[in-house]
Design a protein around this motif. Structure first.
Motif, PDB file in Angstrom:
ATOM      1  N   LEU A  86      27.262  35.739   2.553  1.00 48.09           N
ATOM      2  CA  LEU A  86      26.184  34.779   2.772  1.00 48.09           C
ATOM      3  C   LEU A  86      25.754  34.780   4.234  1.00 48.09           C
ATOM      4  O   LEU A  86      24.572  34.606   4.544  1.00 48.09           O
ATOM      5  N   SER A  87      26.741  34.939   5.134  1.00 52.69           N
ATOM      6  CA  SER A  87      26.415  34.987   6.562  1.00 52.69           C
ATOM      7  C   SER A  87      27.503  35.770   7.272  1.00 52.69           C
ATOM      8  O   SER A  87      28.693  35.523   7.051  1.00 52.69           O
ATOM      9  N   GLU A  88      27.096  36.688   8.112  1.00 55.07           N
ATOM     10  CA  GLU A  88      28.060  37.450   8.895  1.00 55.07           C
ATOM     11  C   GLU A  88      28.551  36.663  10.104  1.00 55.07           C
ATOM     12  O   GLU A  88      29.666  36.887  10.585  1.00 55.07           O
ATOM     13  N   SER A  89      27.728  35.719  10.594  1.00 63.70           N
ATOM     14  CA  SER A  89      28.110  34.991  11.825  1.00 63.70           C
ATOM     15  C   SER A  89      27.584  33.562  11.745  1.00 63.70           C
ATOM     16  O   SER A  89      26.571  33.227  12.353  1.00 63.70           O
ATOM     17  N   PHE A  90      28.253  32.740  10.985  1.00 69.94           N
ATOM     18  CA  PHE A  90      27.871  31.332  10.826  1.00 69.94           C
ATOM     19  C   PHE A  90      28.516  30.520  11.948  1.00 69.94           C
ATOM     20  O   PHE A  90      29.707  30.676  12.240  1.00 69.94           O
ATOM     21  N   THR A  91      27.729  29.635  12.604  1.00 76.67           N
ATOM     22  CA  THR A  91      28.221  28.829  13.717  1.00 76.67           C
ATOM     23  C   THR A  91      28.502  27.408  13.243  1.00 76.67           C
ATOM     24  O   THR A  91      27.645  26.767  12.626  1.00 76.67           O
ATOM     25  N   VAL A  92      29.732  26.937  13.508  1.00 75.25           N
ATOM     26  CA  VAL A  92      30.104  25.559  13.170  1.00 75.25           C
ATOM     27  C   VAL A  92      29.990  24.711  14.439  1.00 75.25           C
ATOM     28  O   VAL A  92      30.683  24.960  15.435  1.00 75.25           O
ATOM     29  N   ASN A  93      29.094  23.713  14.406  1.00 73.95           N
ATOM     30  CA  ASN A  93      28.873  22.844  15.560  1.00 73.95           C
ATOM     31  C   ASN A  93      29.964  21.779  15.649  1.00 73.95           C
ATOM     32  O   ASN A  93      30.603  21.428  14.642  1.00 73.95           O
ATOM     33  N   ALA A  94      30.168  21.255  16.819  1.00 71.30           N
ATOM     34  CA  ALA A  94      31.122  20.168  17.001  1.00 71.30           C
ATOM     35  C   ALA A  94      30.612  18.923  16.295  1.00 71.30           C
ATOM     36  O   ALA A  94      29.410  18.652  16.260  1.00 71.30           O
ATOM     37  N   TYR A  95      31.526  18.140  15.706  1.00 71.71           N
ATOM     38  CA  TYR A  95      31.099  16.942  14.994  1.00 71.71           C
ATOM     39  C   TYR A  95      31.399  15.703  15.838  1.00 71.71           C
ATOM     40  O   TYR A  95      32.248  15.720  16.735  1.00 71.71           O
ATOM     41  N   THR A  96      30.687  14.600  15.541  1.00 73.80           N
ATOM     42  CA  THR A  96      30.830  13.349  16.304  1.00 73.80           C
ATOM     43  C   THR A  96      31.422  12.227  15.469  1.00 73.80           C
ATOM     44  O   THR A  96      31.720  11.164  16.001  1.00 73.80           O
ATOM     45  N   PHE A  97      31.569  12.411  14.188  1.00 72.51           N
ATOM     46  CA  PHE A  97      32.131  11.349  13.342  1.00 72.51           C
ATOM     47  C   PHE A  97      33.645  11.294  13.514  1.00 72.51           C
ATOM     48  O   PHE A  97      34.272  12.235  13.997  1.00 72.51           O
ATOM     49  N   CYS A  98      34.232  10.184  13.123  1.00 71.64           N
ATOM     50  CA  CYS A  98      35.681  10.001  13.226  1.00 71.64           C
ATOM     51  C   CYS A  98      36.383  10.790  12.132  1.00 71.64           C
ATOM     52  O   CYS A  98      35.979  10.745  10.959  1.00 71.64           O
ATOM     53  N   ALA A  99      37.436  11.503  12.508  1.00 69.04           N
ATOM     54  CA  ALA A  99      38.205  12.298  11.551  1.00 69.04           C
ATOM     55  C   ALA A  99      39.667  12.303  11.963  1.00 69.04           C
ATOM     56  O   ALA A  99      40.009  12.082  13.133  1.00 69.04           O
ATOM     57  N   VAL A 100      40.527  12.554  10.986  1.00 70.13           N
ATOM     58  CA  VAL A 100      41.970  12.565  11.245  1.00 70.13           C
ATOM     59  C   VAL A 100      42.365  13.899  11.861  1.00 70.13           C
ATOM     60  O   VAL A 100      42.019  14.966  11.346  1.00 70.13           O
ATOM     61  N   LYS A 101      43.104  13.814  12.942  1.00 69.34           N
ATOM     62  CA  LYS A 101      43.654  15.022  13.558  1.00 69.34           C
ATOM     63  C   LYS A 101      45.028  15.330  12.975  1.00 69.34           C
ATOM     64  O   LYS A 101      45.360  16.487  12.718  1.00 69.34           O
ATOM     65  N   ALA A 102      45.838  14.268  12.765  1.00 73.00           N
ATOM     66  CA  ALA A 102      47.167  14.474  12.191  1.00 73.00           C
ATOM     67  C   ALA A 102      47.687  13.167  11.634  1.00 73.00           C
ATOM     68  O   ALA A 102      47.423  12.089  12.180  1.00 73.00           O
ATOM     69  N   PHE A 103      48.428  13.246  10.491  1.00 71.42           N
ATOM     70  CA  PHE A 103      49.112  12.088   9.921  1.00 71.42           C
ATOM     71  C   PHE A 103      50.537  12.054  10.463  1.00 71.42           C
ATOM     72  O   PHE A 103      51.170  13.096  10.662  1.00 71.42           O
ATOM     73  N   SER A 104      51.088  10.862  10.657  1.00 70.33           N
ATOM     74  CA  SER A 104      52.431  10.744  11.209  1.00 70.33           C
ATOM     75  C   SER A 104      53.505  11.109  10.192  1.00 70.33           C
ATOM     76  O   SER A 104      54.622  11.469  10.572  1.00 70.33           O
ATOM     77  N   SER A 105      53.184  11.003   8.894  1.00 68.96           N
ATOM     78  CA  SER A 105      54.158  11.372   7.858  1.00 68.96           C
ATOM     79  C   SER A 105      53.420  11.745   6.587  1.00 68.96           C
ATOM     80  O   SER A 105      52.213  11.492   6.453  1.00 68.96           O
ATOM     81  N   ASP A 106      54.181  12.341   5.656  1.00 63.66           N
ATOM     82  CA  ASP A 106      53.577  12.793   4.406  1.00 63.66           C
ATOM     83  C   ASP A 106      53.273  11.644   3.462  1.00 63.66           C
ATOM     84  O   ASP A 106      52.438  11.765   2.575  1.00 63.66           O
ATOM     85  N   ASN A 107      53.986  10.501   3.623  1.00 63.35           N
ATOM     86  CA  ASN A 107      53.726   9.364   2.760  1.00 63.35           C
ATOM     87  C   ASN A 107      53.975   8.078   3.536  1.00 63.35           C
ATOM     88  O   ASN A 107      54.509   8.092   4.646  1.00 63.35           O
ATOM     89  N   VAL A 108      53.577   6.970   2.923  1.00 61.11           N
ATOM     90  CA  VAL A 108      53.727   5.680   3.569  1.00 61.11           C
ATOM     91  C   VAL A 108      54.292   4.694   2.552  1.00 61.11           C
ATOM     92  O   VAL A 108      53.976   4.760   1.360  1.00 61.11           O
ATOM     93  N   THR A 109      55.141   3.776   3.008  1.00 57.17           N
ATOM     94  CA  THR A 109      55.788   2.808   2.132  1.00 57.17           C
ATOM     95  C   THR A 109      54.954   1.537   2.044  1.00 57.17           C
ATOM     96  O   THR A 109      54.357   1.088   3.041  1.00 57.17           O
ATOM     97  N   ILE A 110      54.907   0.968   0.823  1.00 59.79           N
ATOM     98  CA  ILE A 110      54.224  -0.319   0.647  1.00 59.79           C
ATOM     99  C   ILE A 110      54.767  -1.329   1.658  1.00 59.79           C
ATOM    100  O   ILE A 110      55.986  -1.445   1.848  1.00 59.79           O
ATOM    101  N   GLY A 111      53.857  -2.060   2.293  1.00 60.61           N
ATOM    102  CA  GLY A 111      54.252  -3.016   3.335  1.00 60.61           C
ATOM    103  C   GLY A 111      54.109  -2.450   4.726  1.00 60.61           C
ATOM    104  O   GLY A 111      54.022  -3.206   5.702  1.00 60.61           O
ATOM    105  N   ASP A 112      54.126  -1.121   4.842  1.00 60.85           N
ATOM    106  CA  ASP A 112      53.914  -0.474   6.132  1.00 60.85           C
ATOM    107  C   ASP A 112      52.442  -0.100   6.283  1.00 60.85           C
ATOM    108  O   ASP A 112      51.666  -0.129   5.325  1.00 60.85           O
ATOM    109  N   LEU A 113      52.059   0.274   7.498  1.00 60.11           N
ATOM    110  CA  LEU A 113      50.708   0.746   7.766  1.00 60.11           C
ATOM    111  C   LEU A 113      50.708   2.264   7.853  1.00 60.11           C
ATOM    112  O   LEU A 113      51.644   2.864   8.396  1.00 60.11           O
ATOM    113  N   LEU A 114      49.664   2.853   7.321  1.00 56.63           N
ATOM    114  CA  LEU A 114      49.464   4.282   7.487  1.00 56.63           C
ATOM    115  C   LEU A 114      49.064   4.555   8.931  1.00 56.63           C
ATOM    116  O   LEU A 114      48.133   3.943   9.457  1.00 56.63           O
TER     117      LEU A 114
END
Length: 774
Positions: free
Chosen positions: A445-473
């Protein structure tokens, strides 16, 4: 003259024992005890039909003490062979005559005597002619005592004689004969009325002229054509087999009439190789290797590419040899020949560019190259975009685009009337973009597609694979200043931003959840896992509700029973000491939605005694209530103050009560887990009460798997029949990949366990490893 009697000795000996008389001892002397069956010297059986020069066999006790055997007329034999502890034998003298045989022992003072014996004539073969024969020739056999000869066996096949005299036999050599010794004899009837061929074998081999192959009419030939095989004595050939094909019988009017050629039709299944001719005698002869004609194929008027439903026309020679054809990536389909001699193949969605494979009727394959599928063509795929942008692409065959790959990241497209749309993955980077068709083929479809930097909020990393009820993610985010909201399964949820750390409330239920970060119009979804731990209480209402005078009271605002998750208990908290029982009802006095429950015994009502409220709260199960859609609760009492309504879920792990390894057979019922049965049950029964949740842990090793949870008598628990298990026996089918099963005991289940030998687990194709309760 040579004596050929030895060739029939073994048969005559065994036949004589089978047909001869058997008698008991006439003397039994304990002075000569040899520790055999009867003790002393005794004769229990003797062979009565004899062959001069052959063996006579005697059976009995102590026969190793026999010194001399005297044949009539007074012919003594002292060379006696001890075969085993019960058997002796000796050679019958040539001058022995009919009469009784005596066995002498004890220094000549003691004698055992047989019944009268008789003799078989000593048949011999001294010569035969001619020495070389063909099937159908007459073979003349000379010898002694040949008059009883009925049959002659060549190569294991018997054929009747033409004539037989005392010294000569004539027999026609059968078509089954091959070079080797022959046997002249007859069919003897044994004592059990079975018939067995017996006779005397020739000392020399008779040579039978074999077939020869001198020529074949073609070394390259087409299936269906005639192949002529030339040679000598081909009348002896019973079958002809081409390589890869089953053998065909050769049909001639007279197999004894000499035949110098055979013509056969090349079968459809024939492949390259020799042709094998097998004679009636079982001997195989081969021709020179032949090569089967193969079709020549090409794509007629080949196009640059072909779309689904278009025809690919195959031309060539000998196309009638083709059975089926398959495009690359597709299954083979049978073909037919058109009137113009071509084959038309319809392009399917599964077809890929590459060779077309043709399978011939004999199973071999050939290919033709040059087939190319038509690919989607995008006319306006953008040069650049931002992650999560939805690209609208104008393209041909948009409905055939199954996937779009941004580097190694895949995105699922949606077909449109003019092409397709696809969302740029959040983690996409600049580079090549490739489309994947529904047949697996890729196109650029494209040999050289350019991905621009985004400005919306996104997750870089989660602190754990799951979270327990009563705790905060907790997660680390980028562009946190643009975050405008967070959703949990589509509903707004509380969150806190602290620097680049985001903390999110994850609700009060376990399982897979979708957390959505909202930045203006942009929404980014993430899947998280919420797990429980211990006892989790979720408050639905708090206040001070005085319930008195049996007049009823309703909490304000009203709670909704729909907010109580499956498996949860409703917890009612009170203050002070209750003056009466507390009744919990649905808000319509227990009569359900639209006041539909008229029978008082069926109403949604739970009676909580004052004693059960002594701890300041009571947990009740409202899962059995009916017709409560949209309803809340009410109370009725005379002197009880309700301070809170909540629900509780126990996420604590069940407590193991048994661990081990019991493998249940994958082919039959026959093994049970007996650790808690009968005499052992008293150790465990306190763990199994009404409402107890029992979890069974297992591994699967069989293709067919199920489990029966029952009592010590192999009978399923009452609550499982027709529910989790089948109606007949309560057997529960287990899903592939599953590892555990949980049941809740009813009062009837507990009574059954206590009355019928405790807990028994039976299965099929699984290994039980643990049982835990909660």
């Amino acid at each position: 003259m040579k004596d050929f009697r030895k060739y029939i000795l073994i048969f005559i000996t065994s036949l004589s024992v089978a047909m001869g008389g058997v008698f008991t001892s006439c003397n039994d002397d304990d002075d000569y005890d040899t520790n055999q069956i009867k003790g002393g010297v005794s004769l229990t059986a003797a062979q009565l039909q004899l062959t001069r020069g052959g063996y006579m066999v005697f059976k009995g006790s102590g026969l190793n003490q026999i010194e001399t055997i005297i044949f009539p007329d007074n012919v003594s034999v002292s060379n006696i062979e001890v075969v085993d502890q019960y058997t002796i034998r000796c050679i019958v003298p040539e001058d022995a005559v009919v009469g009784k045989v005596q066995l002498v022992y004890g220094g000549g003072s003691k004698v055992l005597e047989t019944d009268e014996v008789a003799y078989t004539e000593p048949t011999t073969i001294t010569d035969f002619s001619p020495k070389e024969v063909k099937p159908g020739d007459v073979l003349t056999i000379t010898g002694t005592y040949l008059a009883n000869t009925q049959l002659v066996s060549f190569n294991g096949y018997t054929t009747p004689v033409i004539s037989a005299t005392r010294t000569e036999v004539k027999v026609a050599v059968p078509i089954y004969a091959k070079t080797g010794k022959f046997i002249a004899g007859y069919n003897a009837t044994l004592s059990d009325n079975t018939v067995s061929f017996t006779g005397v074998a020739s000392n020399e081999e008779v040579k039978v002229v074999e077939p020869t192959i001198t020529k074949i009419s073609a070394t390259t030939i087409k299936a269906g054509e005639k192949l002529t095989i030339e040679g000598t004595q081909l009348n002896q050939i019973a079958t002809v087999a081409f390589n890869g094909a089953s053998a065909d019988s050769v049909k001639v009017e007279n197999v004894y009439a000499e035949l110098n050629s055979i013509t056969v039709t090349v079968p459809t299944a024939a492949t390259d190789g020799v042709v094998t001719l097998t004679s009636y005698a079982g001997v195989a002869y081969t021709t020179a290797a032949i090569k089967l004609t193969q079709p020549t194929v090409s794509i007629k008027d080949a196009k640059a590419s072909y779309g689904v439903g278009e025809k690919v026309v195959i031309a060539g020679e000998n196309l009638d040899l083709i059975a089926s054809a398959a495009f690359n990536g597709d299954e083979a389909k049978n073909v037919t020949i058109a009137e113009d001699g071509t084959i038309s193949l319809t392009v399917t969605e599964a077809a890929k560019s590459g060779d077309i494979t043709f399978t011939l009727k004999n199973g071999t394959t050939i290919t033709v190259s040059g087939f190319v599928t038509t690919k989607p063509v995008a006319s306006d795929f953008p040069a650049s975009a931002t992650p999560l942008d939805k690209l609208s692409v104008t393209a041909t065959l948009g409905n055939r685009v199954a996937n779009v790959k941004f580097g190694d990241l895949e995105a699922a497209p949606e077909a449109t009337a003019t092409g397709f749309t696809v969302q740029v993955p959040l983690e996409a980077t600049s580079g090549k973009v490739v489309g994947v068709m529904d047949n697996g083929e890729e196109f650029v479809l494209s040999e050289s597609f350019t991905v621009n930097a985004y400005t919306f909020c996104a997750v870089k990393a989660f602190s754990s694979d799951n979270v327990t009820i009563g705790d905060l993610l907790k997660c680390t985010v980028v562009n946190q200043g643009n975050l405008t909201g967070v959703l949990l399964d589509g509903e707004e949820t509380d969150y806190i931003i602290n620097g680049n750390d985001l903390f999110v409330a994850v609700g009060v239920s376990t399982g897979k959840k979708t957390v959505t970060l909202v930045s203006g119009e942009t929404k980014v979804d993430y899947t998280i896992t919420v797990v429980g731990q211990g006892l989790v209480e979720t408050v639905l209402w708090e206040g001070a509700l005085e319930v008195k005078g049996w007049g009823g009271a309703w909490p304000e605002p009203q709670i909704s029973l729909a907010d109580v998750p499956s498996g949860a208990l409703l917890r009612i908290r009170i203050s002070g000491t209750p003056s009466s029982e507390l009744q919990l009802l649905d808000q319509n006095w227990g009569q359900g939605k639209d006041w539909a429950i008229k029978d008082e015994a069926e109403r949604n009502t739970i009676h909580i005694s004052a004693d059960n409220l002594a701890a300041g709260y009571a947990d009740v199960d409202v899962s059995g209530w009916k017709d409560v859609d949209g309803l809340g609760v009410m109370f009725n009492a005379d002197g009880v103050v309700v301070t809170a309504i909540s629900y509780v879920i126990d996420y604590s792990a069940p407590t193991p009560v048994w661990e081990g390894n019991v493998s249940f057979d994958s082919e039959q019922w026959g093994v049970s887990m007996t650790a808690m049965q009968w005499g052992e049950w008293d150790k465990y029964k306190d763990n199994f009460q009404v409402g107890t949740k029992v979890t069974f842990y297992y591994t699967i090793f069989g293709a067919y798997t199920n489990i029966r949870i029952g009592n010590g008598s192999w009978v399923s628990l009452p609550s499982l029949k027709g529910t989790l298990g089948d109606a007949a026996e309560g057997n529960i089918s287990l899903e592939a990949g599953s590892t555990e099963l949980t049941i809740t005991l009813t009062a009837e289940d507990v009574a059954d366990l206590n009355s019928n030998g405790g807990l028994g687990v039976f299965g099929y194709g699984i290994t039980l490893t643990k049982i835990a309760v909660k």
